[in-house]
Design a protein around this motif. Structure first.
Motif, PDB file in Angstrom:
ATOM      1  N   LEU A 161       0.802  -1.217   0.000  1.00 19.43           N
ATOM      2  CA  LEU A 161       0.000   0.000   0.000  1.00 19.43           C
ATOM      3  C   LEU A 161       0.840   1.275   0.000  1.00 19.43           C
ATOM      4  CD1 LEU A 161      -2.908  -0.987   2.427  1.00 19.43           C
ATOM      5  CD2 LEU A 161      -2.831  -1.109  -0.072  1.00 19.43           C
ATOM      6  N   CYS A 162       1.952   1.288   0.740  1.00 21.61           N
ATOM      7  CA  CYS A 162       2.731   2.532   0.830  1.00 21.61           C
ATOM      8  C   CYS A 162       4.186   2.393   0.386  1.00 21.61           C
ATOM      9  CB  CYS A 162       2.677   3.091   2.255  1.00 21.61           C
ATOM     10  SG  CYS A 162       3.632   2.114   3.459  1.00 21.61           S
ATOM     11  N   GLY A 163       4.652   1.159   0.196  1.00 17.78           N
ATOM     12  CA  GLY A 163       6.031   0.951  -0.244  1.00 17.78           C
ATOM     13  C   GLY A 163       7.061   0.902   0.856  1.00 17.78           C
ATOM     14  N   ASP A 164       6.623   0.967   2.102  1.00 18.42           N
ATOM     15  CA  ASP A 164       7.547   0.916   3.243  1.00 18.42           C
ATOM     16  C   ASP A 164       8.319  -0.404   3.239  1.00 18.42           C
ATOM     17  OD1 ASP A 164       8.790   0.912   5.781  1.00 18.42           O
ATOM     18  OD2 ASP A 164       7.154   2.069   6.655  1.00 18.42           O
ATOM     19  N   LEU A 165       9.605  -0.334   3.566  1.00 16.68           N
ATOM     20  CA  LEU A 165      10.445  -1.536   3.594  1.00 16.68           C
ATOM     21  C   LEU A 165      10.244  -2.359   4.863  1.00 16.68           C
ATOM     22  CD1 LEU A 165      13.783  -0.039   2.236  1.00 16.68           C
ATOM     23  CD2 LEU A 165      12.201  -1.541   1.019  1.00 16.68           C
ATOM     24  N   GLU A 166       9.704  -1.740   5.908  1.00 24.89           N
ATOM     25  CA  GLU A 166       9.500  -2.437   7.175  1.00 24.89           C
ATOM     26  C   GLU A 166       8.125  -3.128   7.144  1.00 24.89           C
ATOM     27  OE1 GLU A 166      11.640  -2.804   9.670  1.00 24.89           O
ATOM     28  OE2 GLU A 166      13.146  -1.723   8.509  1.00 24.89           O
ATOM     29  N   VAL A 167       8.124  -4.394   6.738  1.00 24.85           N
ATOM     30  CA  VAL A 167       6.853  -5.117   6.634  1.00 24.85           C
ATOM     31  C   VAL A 167       6.790  -6.193   7.715  1.00 24.85           C
ATOM     32  CG1 VAL A 167       6.452  -4.660   4.197  1.00 24.85           C
ATOM     33  CG2 VAL A 167       7.870  -6.598   4.841  1.00 24.85           C
ATOM     34  N   THR A 168       5.625  -6.271   8.369  1.00 20.58           N
ATOM     35  CA  THR A 168       5.460  -7.235   9.454  1.00 20.58           C
ATOM     36  C   THR A 168       4.178  -8.043   9.327  1.00 20.58           C
ATOM     37  OG1 THR A 168       4.359  -5.526  10.790  1.00 20.58           O
ATOM     38  CG2 THR A 168       6.744  -5.797  11.083  1.00 20.58           C
ATOM     39  N   LEU A 169       3.349  -7.716   8.333  1.00 20.18           N
ATOM     40  CA  LEU A 169       2.060  -8.367   8.170  1.00 20.18           C
ATOM     41  C   LEU A 169       1.921  -8.894   6.749  1.00 20.18           C
ATOM     42  CD1 LEU A 169      -0.028  -5.538   9.860  1.00 20.18           C
ATOM     43  CD2 LEU A 169       0.529  -7.732  10.914  1.00 20.18           C
ATOM     44  N   LEU A 170       0.980  -9.821   6.566  1.00 25.31           N
ATOM     45  CA  LEU A 170       0.721 -10.392   5.254  1.00 25.31           C
ATOM     46  C   LEU A 170      -0.780 -10.447   5.035  1.00 25.31           C
ATOM     47  CD1 LEU A 170       1.939 -11.818   2.714  1.00 25.31           C
ATOM     48  CD2 LEU A 170       1.613 -13.984   3.920  1.00 25.31           C
ATOM     49  N   SER A 171      -1.219  -9.982   3.877  1.00 26.51           N
ATOM     50  CA  SER A 171      -2.634 -10.011   3.513  1.00 26.51           C
ATOM     51  C   SER A 171      -2.795 -10.565   2.112  1.00 26.51           C
ATOM     52  CB  SER A 171      -3.246  -8.610   3.579  1.00 26.51           C
ATOM     53  OG  SER A 171      -4.502  -8.572   2.914  1.00 26.51           O
ATOM     54  N   VAL A 172      -3.539 -11.659   1.997  1.00 24.90           N
ATOM     55  CA  VAL A 172      -3.809 -12.242   0.681  1.00 24.90           C
ATOM     56  C   VAL A 172      -4.691 -11.304  -0.131  1.00 24.90           C
ATOM     57  CG1 VAL A 172      -5.007 -14.125  -0.505  1.00 24.90           C
ATOM     58  CG2 VAL A 172      -3.484 -14.626   1.417  1.00 24.90           C
ATOM     59  N   ALA A 173      -5.712 -10.737   0.500  1.00 15.62           N
ATOM     60  CA  ALA A 173      -6.639  -9.856  -0.209  1.00 15.62           C
ATOM     61  C   ALA A 173      -5.954  -8.597  -0.727  1.00 15.62           C
ATOM     62  CB  ALA A 173      -7.802  -9.477   0.706  1.00 15.62           C
ATOM     63  N   ALA A 174      -5.001  -8.071   0.055  1.00 14.18           N
ATOM     64  CA  ALA A 174      -4.299  -6.852  -0.353  1.00 14.18           C
ATOM     65  C   ALA A 174      -3.215  -7.126  -1.381  1.00 14.18           C
ATOM     66  CB  ALA A 174      -3.704  -6.156   0.862  1.00 14.18           C
ATOM     67  N   PRO A 187      -8.571  -6.208   6.997  1.00 15.87           N
ATOM     68  CA  PRO A 187      -9.184  -7.256   7.823  1.00 15.87           C
ATOM     69  C   PRO A 187      -8.404  -8.564   7.912  1.00 15.87           C
ATOM     70  CG  PRO A 187     -10.847  -6.177   6.469  1.00 15.87           C
ATOM     71  CD  PRO A 187      -9.526  -5.660   6.004  1.00 15.87           C
ATOM     72  N   ASP A 188      -7.825  -9.030   6.802  1.00 18.15           N
ATOM     73  CA  ASP A 188      -7.174 -10.348   6.840  1.00 18.15           C
ATOM     74  C   ASP A 188      -5.674 -10.268   7.099  1.00 18.15           C
ATOM     75  OD1 ASP A 188      -6.414  -9.379   4.290  1.00 18.15           O
ATOM     76  OD2 ASP A 188      -6.234 -11.422   3.519  1.00 18.15           O
ATOM     77  N   ALA A 189      -5.172  -9.082   7.420  1.00 21.44           N
ATOM     78  CA  ALA A 189      -3.730  -8.924   7.673  1.00 21.44           C
ATOM     79  C   ALA A 189      -3.338  -9.671   8.949  1.00 21.44           C
ATOM     80  CB  ALA A 189      -3.372  -7.454   7.781  1.00 21.44           C
ATOM     81  N   ALA A 190      -2.277 -10.458   8.855  1.00 21.59           N
ATOM     82  CA  ALA A 190      -1.804 -11.233  10.002  1.00 21.59           C
ATOM     83  C   ALA A 190      -0.296 -11.083  10.120  1.00 21.59           C
ATOM     84  CB  ALA A 190      -2.175 -12.702   9.843  1.00 21.59           C
ATOM     85  N   GLU A 191       0.183 -11.084  11.352  1.00 22.58           N
ATOM     86  CA  GLU A 191       1.623 -10.981  11.571  1.00 22.58           C
ATOM     87  C   GLU A 191       2.335 -12.192  10.973  1.00 22.58           C
ATOM     88  OE1 GLU A 191       3.004 -10.165  15.458  1.00 22.58           O
ATOM     89  OE2 GLU A 191       1.627  -8.476  15.789  1.00 22.58           O
ATOM     90  N   VAL A 192       3.500 -11.934  10.418  1.00 21.64           N
ATOM     91  CA  VAL A 192       4.250 -13.007   9.765  1.00 21.64           C
ATOM     92  C   VAL A 192       5.740 -12.777   9.976  1.00 21.64           C
ATOM     93  CG1 VAL A 192       4.315 -11.800   7.536  1.00 21.64           C
ATOM     94  CG2 VAL A 192       4.491 -14.288   7.586  1.00 21.64           C
ATOM     95  N   ALA A 193       6.469 -13.863  10.111  1.00 25.29           N
ATOM     96  CA  ALA A 193       7.914 -13.763  10.317  1.00 25.29           C
ATOM     97  C   ALA A 193       8.617 -13.414   9.001  1.00 25.29           C
ATOM     98  CB  ALA A 193       8.455 -15.089  10.844  1.00 25.29           C
ATOM     99  N   PRO A 194       9.720 -12.669   9.071  1.00 25.79           N
ATOM    100  CA  PRO A 194      10.478 -12.355   7.853  1.00 25.79           C
ATOM    101  C   PRO A 194      10.893 -13.617   7.083  1.00 25.79           C
ATOM    102  CG  PRO A 194      11.235 -11.008   9.680  1.00 25.79           C
ATOM    103  CD  PRO A 194      10.294 -12.009  10.263  1.00 25.79           C
ATOM    104  N   SER A 195      11.167 -14.685   7.811  1.00 30.55           N
ATOM    105  CA  SER A 195      11.580 -15.936   7.148  1.00 30.55           C
ATOM    106  C   SER A 195      10.463 -16.501   6.275  1.00 30.55           C
ATOM    107  CB  SER A 195      12.015 -16.969   8.179  1.00 30.55           C
ATOM    108  OG  SER A 195      10.951 -17.272   9.074  1.00 30.55           O
ATOM    109  N   PHE A 196       9.224 -16.313   6.700  1.00 27.53           N
ATOM    110  CA  PHE A 196       8.101 -16.819   5.897  1.00 27.53           C
ATOM    111  C   PHE A 196       7.975 -16.020   4.606  1.00 27.53           C
ATOM    112  CE2 PHE A 196       3.621 -17.404   4.746  1.00 27.53           C
ATOM    113  CZ  PHE A 196       3.530 -18.791   4.798  1.00 27.53           C
TER     114      PHE A 196
END
Length: 249
Positions: A161-174, A187-196
C-alpha cells in the motif's frame, strides 16, 4: 474419421468427465498451453484401447479429430505416465492440485508456452519429493509460480500500500506484505515472520530442483501450502477441492 480435420499434440490429462456408459470427456493442457476438450470413446471400458492412455496426469501424444461440438480422440500414445505417482495417496493428491490449477489457468485458443513445461515438471517433482515437507513445497511452488505468471505475484519485499520496507504483516486480499501502519485497517492482515516472506520469494524464484533439496520443516511447509491455497482461491475466485483434500491429509 474420414473427412474430418485432424491434428497432433502432446498434452497432459488434467480432468476426466464421464460421458454415456463407456466414454470420457478429457480436459487437456496442450503443449502450446491451450486448453483442449475432447471425447475419448470407449475410455471407460475395461481393456479399451484408450483407457490407460487417457488416465489423469498422463503426458500423452494425441491425434485429435475436429468435431462439430467436441473434438474426438482418434489415437493416443503415452509419453510419460508419471508412474511414480500411482498408488500413493499423498502424491496423487499433490498431482491433483497441480492438474486442477493447470485446468483453471489455461484457456481454449490461448497459447502460452510457459504452462505445459512447468506443469510437466511439477508432476515430475511430485514423484521425486523425498518426504511430505518437499511434496508440500512442490505444491505451493507450482500454485504460486502459475499465479505469479498470470499476474497475481505476491509482493513481499515492501508494503503493497505505501512501499515501506519495514513489513510485518501479510494479507492475501491486499496482495502481499504490509507495514504495521497500513495493516491495521486490512481485515485479513496477520503478523508473519520475515523468514516466511523469504520462503514465499523462494517459491517464485527457485527451481523445483532447488526446492527438492531445500532444508525445511513440516510446520513451515504446511503453512506455505495453506498460503498458496488462500492465494489461489482468492485470486482465481474458485474453490479448489483437490487442495482442500490435500490439506486434510
Amino acid at each position: 474419421m474420414a473427412g474430418r480435420k485432424t491434428f497432433r499434440t502432446k498434452a497432459i490429462v488434467c480432468d476426466r468427465t464421464p460421458l454415456a456408459e463407456q466414454d470420457l470427456i478429457v480436459t487437456l493442457l496442450s503443449e502450446s498451453g491451450e486448453e483442449l476438450r475432447a471425447v475419448a470413446k470407449g475410455a471407460r471400458k475395461p481393456g479399451g484401447r484408450l483407457a490407460a492412455r487417457c488416465e489423469l496426469f498422463n503426458e500423452t501424444d494425441f491425434l485429435i479429430a475436429k468435431g462439430r461440438n467436441l473434438d474426438i480422440v482418434s489415437e493416443a500414445t503415452v509419453a510419460n505416465a508419471h508412474a511414480g505417482l500411482r498408488g500413493n495417496m499423498e502424491r496423487v493428491s499433490a498431482a491433483s492440485v497441480v492438474c486442477e490449477v493447470a485446468r483453471l489457468t489455461c484457456f481454449a485458443e490461448a497459447e502460452d508456452a510457459f504452462l505445459y513445461p512447468i506443469c510437466a515438471r511439477a508432476l515430475g517433482a511430485c514423484e521425486e519429493a523425498s518426504d511430505q515437507e518437499h511434496l508440500d513445497l512442490v505444491v505451493a511452488a507450482y500454485v504460486v509460480k502459475i499465479l505469479a505468471h498470470g499476474g497475481w505475484r505476491p509482493q513481499v519485499t515492501t508494503c503493497v500500500l505505501c512501499g515501506d520496507l519495514e513489513v510485518t504483516l501479510l494479507s492475501v486480499a491486499a496482495g502481499g506484505a504490509l507495514c504495521a501502519s497500513c495493516g491495521k485497517d486490512v481485515p485479513d492482515a496477520a503478523e508473519v515472520a520475515p523468514s516466511f516472506l523469504s520462503w514465499i520469494q523462494a517459491l517464485i524464484h527457485l527451481t523445483f530442483d532447488q526446492l527438492l533439496v531445500a532444508e525445511i520443516d513440516l510446520m513451515t511447509s504446511s503453512e506455505l501450502v495453506g498460503f498458496a491455497h488462500r492465494w489461489a482461491t482468492t485470486h482465481l475466485d474458485a474453490r479448489l477441492r483437490s487442495m482442500e483434500f490435500y490439506l486434510s491429509l
